[in-house]
Design a protein around this motif. Structure first.
Motif, PDB file in Angstrom:
ATOM      1  N   PRO A 277       3.880  -4.281   3.534  1.00 38.47           N
ATOM      2  CA  PRO A 277       4.638  -3.419   3.123  1.00 38.47           C
ATOM      3  C   PRO A 277       4.038  -1.952   2.651  1.00 38.47           C
ATOM      4  CG  PRO A 277       5.305  -5.616   2.109  1.00 38.47           C
ATOM      5  CD  PRO A 277       3.950  -5.658   2.805  1.00 38.47           C
ATOM      6  N   ALA A 278       4.335  -0.876   3.186  1.00 36.35           N
ATOM      7  CA  ALA A 278       3.944   0.383   2.812  1.00 36.35           C
ATOM      8  C   ALA A 278       4.583   1.380   2.848  1.00 36.35           C
ATOM      9  CB  ALA A 278       2.896   0.554   3.944  1.00 36.35           C
ATOM     10  N   LEU A 279       4.200   2.564   1.749  1.00 34.93           N
ATOM     11  CA  LEU A 279       5.110   3.856   1.747  1.00 34.93           C
ATOM     12  C   LEU A 279       4.165   4.911   1.843  1.00 34.93           C
ATOM     13  CD1 LEU A 279       7.527   5.043  -0.001  1.00 34.93           C
ATOM     14  CD2 LEU A 279       6.221   5.024  -1.928  1.00 34.93           C
ATOM     15  N   HIS A 280       4.884   5.703   2.881  1.00 34.87           N
ATOM     16  CA  HIS A 280       4.427   6.864   3.229  1.00 34.87           C
ATOM     17  C   HIS A 280       5.372   8.110   3.172  1.00 34.87           C
ATOM     18  CE1 HIS A 280       2.479   9.785   6.294  1.00 34.87           C
ATOM     19  NE2 HIS A 280       1.411   9.293   6.050  1.00 34.87           N
ATOM     20  N   PRO A 281       5.583   8.534   1.828  1.00 31.71           N
ATOM     21  CA  PRO A 281       6.512   9.559   1.625  1.00 31.71           C
ATOM     22  C   PRO A 281       5.908  11.047   1.771  1.00 31.71           C
ATOM     23  CG  PRO A 281       5.743   8.660  -0.530  1.00 31.71           C
ATOM     24  CD  PRO A 281       5.330   7.955   0.543  1.00 31.71           C
ATOM     25  N   TYR A 282       6.802  12.148   1.850  1.00 30.15           N
ATOM     26  CA  TYR A 282       6.316  13.521   2.045  1.00 30.15           C
ATOM     27  C   TYR A 282       6.441  14.198   0.699  1.00 30.15           C
ATOM     28  CZ  TYR A 282       5.243  12.353   6.616  1.00 30.15           C
ATOM     29  OH  TYR A 282       4.838  11.720   7.982  1.00 30.15           O
ATOM     30  N   VAL A 283       5.720  14.843   0.282  1.00 27.97           N
ATOM     31  CA  VAL A 283       5.921  15.736  -0.967  1.00 27.97           C
ATOM     32  C   VAL A 283       5.846  17.096  -0.633  1.00 27.97           C
ATOM     33  CG1 VAL A 283       5.149  16.210  -3.504  1.00 27.97           C
ATOM     34  CG2 VAL A 283       5.245  14.035  -2.610  1.00 27.97           C
ATOM     35  N   CYS A 284       6.654  18.216  -0.881  1.00 26.52           N
ATOM     36  CA  CYS A 284       6.828  19.616  -0.764  1.00 26.52           C
ATOM     37  C   CYS A 284       5.672  20.115  -1.337  1.00 26.52           C
ATOM     38  CB  CYS A 284       8.171  20.302  -0.827  1.00 26.52           C
ATOM     39  SG  CYS A 284       8.162  21.844  -0.526  1.00 26.52           S
TER      40      CYS A 284
ATOM     41  N   ALA B 265       0.969  -1.143   0.065  1.00 27.66           N
ATOM     42  CA  ALA B 265       0.035  -0.149  -0.093  1.00 27.66           C
ATOM     43  C   ALA B 265       0.718   1.297  -0.268  1.00 27.66           C
ATOM     44  CB  ALA B 265      -0.851  -0.129   1.286  1.00 27.66           C
ATOM     45  N   VAL B 266       0.372   2.266  -0.687  1.00 28.63           N
ATOM     46  CA  VAL B 266       1.104   3.632  -0.951  1.00 28.63           C
ATOM     47  C   VAL B 266       0.223   4.835  -0.619  1.00 28.63           C
ATOM     48  CG1 VAL B 266       2.847   2.561  -2.423  1.00 28.63           C
ATOM     49  CG2 VAL B 266       0.952   3.683  -3.350  1.00 28.63           C
ATOM     50  N   MET B 267       0.704   5.942  -0.221  1.00 33.03           N
ATOM     51  CA  MET B 267       0.311   7.289  -0.309  1.00 33.03           C
ATOM     52  C   MET B 267       1.078   8.170  -0.346  1.00 33.03           C
ATOM     53  SD  MET B 267      -1.404   7.912   3.445  1.00 33.03           S
ATOM     54  CE  MET B 267      -1.419   9.603   3.133  1.00 33.03           C
TER      55      MET B 267
END
Length: 414
Positions: free
Chosen positions: A343-350, A166-168
């Protein structure tokens, strides 16, 4: 860990460039969605307009949409199957958040999160249709992230059964591929005293607001003896009805956080409970102390997914130098619950450069030029990661192996 540690860099960079072209084609629809959600902020579990806009956009682009999943009126699931028979290949979920902060609007940029998630799904669907690889792409609309634990409720309802990853993407004042967000408990202390005339017969009263005041003081003193990553926030939600009546009821809402789940549920929670008990004893009041919403687990970052995100960020003109893409502990998110499950992705976008989340500055900038770029780039970055997981099975297998290694022995559930 960033910087193409797993050898996927060239493929991911190419996917990111293709995905960015797709989000550019969708620019009008995606930015209209972001701006509409921003202009009509809805608090947790009341996001009917935002969820409806997302469902309409995804449905118009070929997704099968289910509203009201998991018993939550403003949750939804949108599905697209690719290649072979339905159910062939992996299942990857993209999360959208869209609730606003009470009194502050979109000071956490959930309008950007929602539009970037939709853009990721639409771009990935286009890339997958061209490649013919099998798989199922889900978009999960998860309401109530701001305190309501929407994702935790959806997990309990089985909404993530069968999902492989899962991603966001979260809006922020900087770019980062991962952050070790804190676990969080949502608590409530209610003090009950005795009403009396505050001037004519104060001696007959037992002041519940005094108990709340003592609780806040005790918590302030407790902070000196807690671990550096601990956070305790509280507000008096009820404190009496009239100034000339001794308050017979006071209610205090609290968030208690730590990166260490054992410490959070152990020493820290016990200490806060003692503060509540002591305040009641000192004022002659009674009390209740309850957990009133799902706990948020610490975010378990996945290095494989983070590396894929770093490669995609670089291709989009947002370079993440090796070793610099991981931010330190900060707030909490129910994406942590997802990350402890798969498994998960939780990055930050400026989206609002240099601005802190949960501020009026961020709320004002969340529909500005930089936020619009975050919608398009965030969507493209996620689409590249998602498509890589579908078309390069070794990427997903490595992500799963990292997850299994990190959670061996019980993981870090709060």
């Amino acid at each position: 860990m960033t910087g193409n540690a797993y050898g996927d860099g060239g493929a991911v960079r190419r996917l990111a460039a293709e995905a960015r072209a797709r989000t550019e084609e969708l620019r009008g629809e995606l930015l209209a969605l972001s701006h509409a959600i921003h202009a009509d902020p809805e608090p947790r579990f009341e996001e009917h307009a935002a969820a409806g806009r997302l469902r309409a956009l995804l449905g118009a682009h070929g997704f099968t949409v289910e509203a009201g999943i998991g018993g939550l009126d403003t949750a939804f699931r949108a599905t697209r199957d690719f290649g072979g028979e339905a159910g062939d290949g992996p299942t990857v979920a993209v999360f959208c958040e869209y609730d606003a902060l009470p009194g502050l609007g979109h000071g956490c940029g959930h309008n950007v999160i929602a539009a970037a998630g939709a853009g990721a799904a639409l771009a990935a669907a286009a890339l997958m249709a061209e490649r013919g690889s099998p798989g199922r792409l889900l978009v999960i609309g998860s309401p109530g992230e701001e305190g309501g634990g929407g994702k935790a409720r959806l997990i309990d309802a089985g909404a993530l059964d069968g999902v492989d990853a899962a991603v966001m993407a979260h809006a922020a004042g900087y770019d980062a591929v991962a952050r070790t967000n804190l676990g969080r408990l949502s608590l409530e202390a209610v003090f009950t005293g005795r009403a009396s005339h505050a001037s004519a017969a104060p001696e007959g009263g037992r002041n519940a607001l005094d108990a709340a005041t003592l609780l806040l003081v005790a918590i302030g003193l407790l902070r000196q003896q807690t671990t550096p990553d601990s956070r305790i926030h509280a507000r008096v939600a009820e404190g009496g009805q009239s100034i000339n009546i001794i308050p017979e009821r006071a209610r205090v809402e609290l968030f208690v956080r730590s990166l260490d789940s054992g410490y959070l549920r152990g020493r820290l929670l016990d200490a806060v409970r003692d503060c509540v008990r002591g305040a009641a004893i000192a004022t002659g009041t009674s009390y209740t102390f309850d957990e009133v919403a799902p706990a948020y687990d610490p975010v378990l970052a996945n290095p494989v997914l983070a590396d894929l995100a770093a490669e995609a960020f670089g291709a989009l003109g947002r370079p993440i130098p090796p070793g610099s893409g991981w931010a330190g502990p900060a707030g909490s998110t129910d994406m942590g619950n997802v990350s402890q499950l798969l498994p998960a992705l939780h990055p930050y976008v400026c989206a609002v450069p240099g601005a802190a989340l949960h501020t009026r500055e961020f709320a004002a900038g969340a529909a500005g030029k930089e936020a619009d770029a975050a919608v398009l780039d965030g969507g493209a970055m996620l689409a590249a990661v998602v498509t890589s997981l579908f078309t390069r099975p070794e990427s997903l297998e490595r992500a799963k192996a990292e997850f299994e290694s990190a959670t061996a022995g019980g993981g870090g559930r709060a």
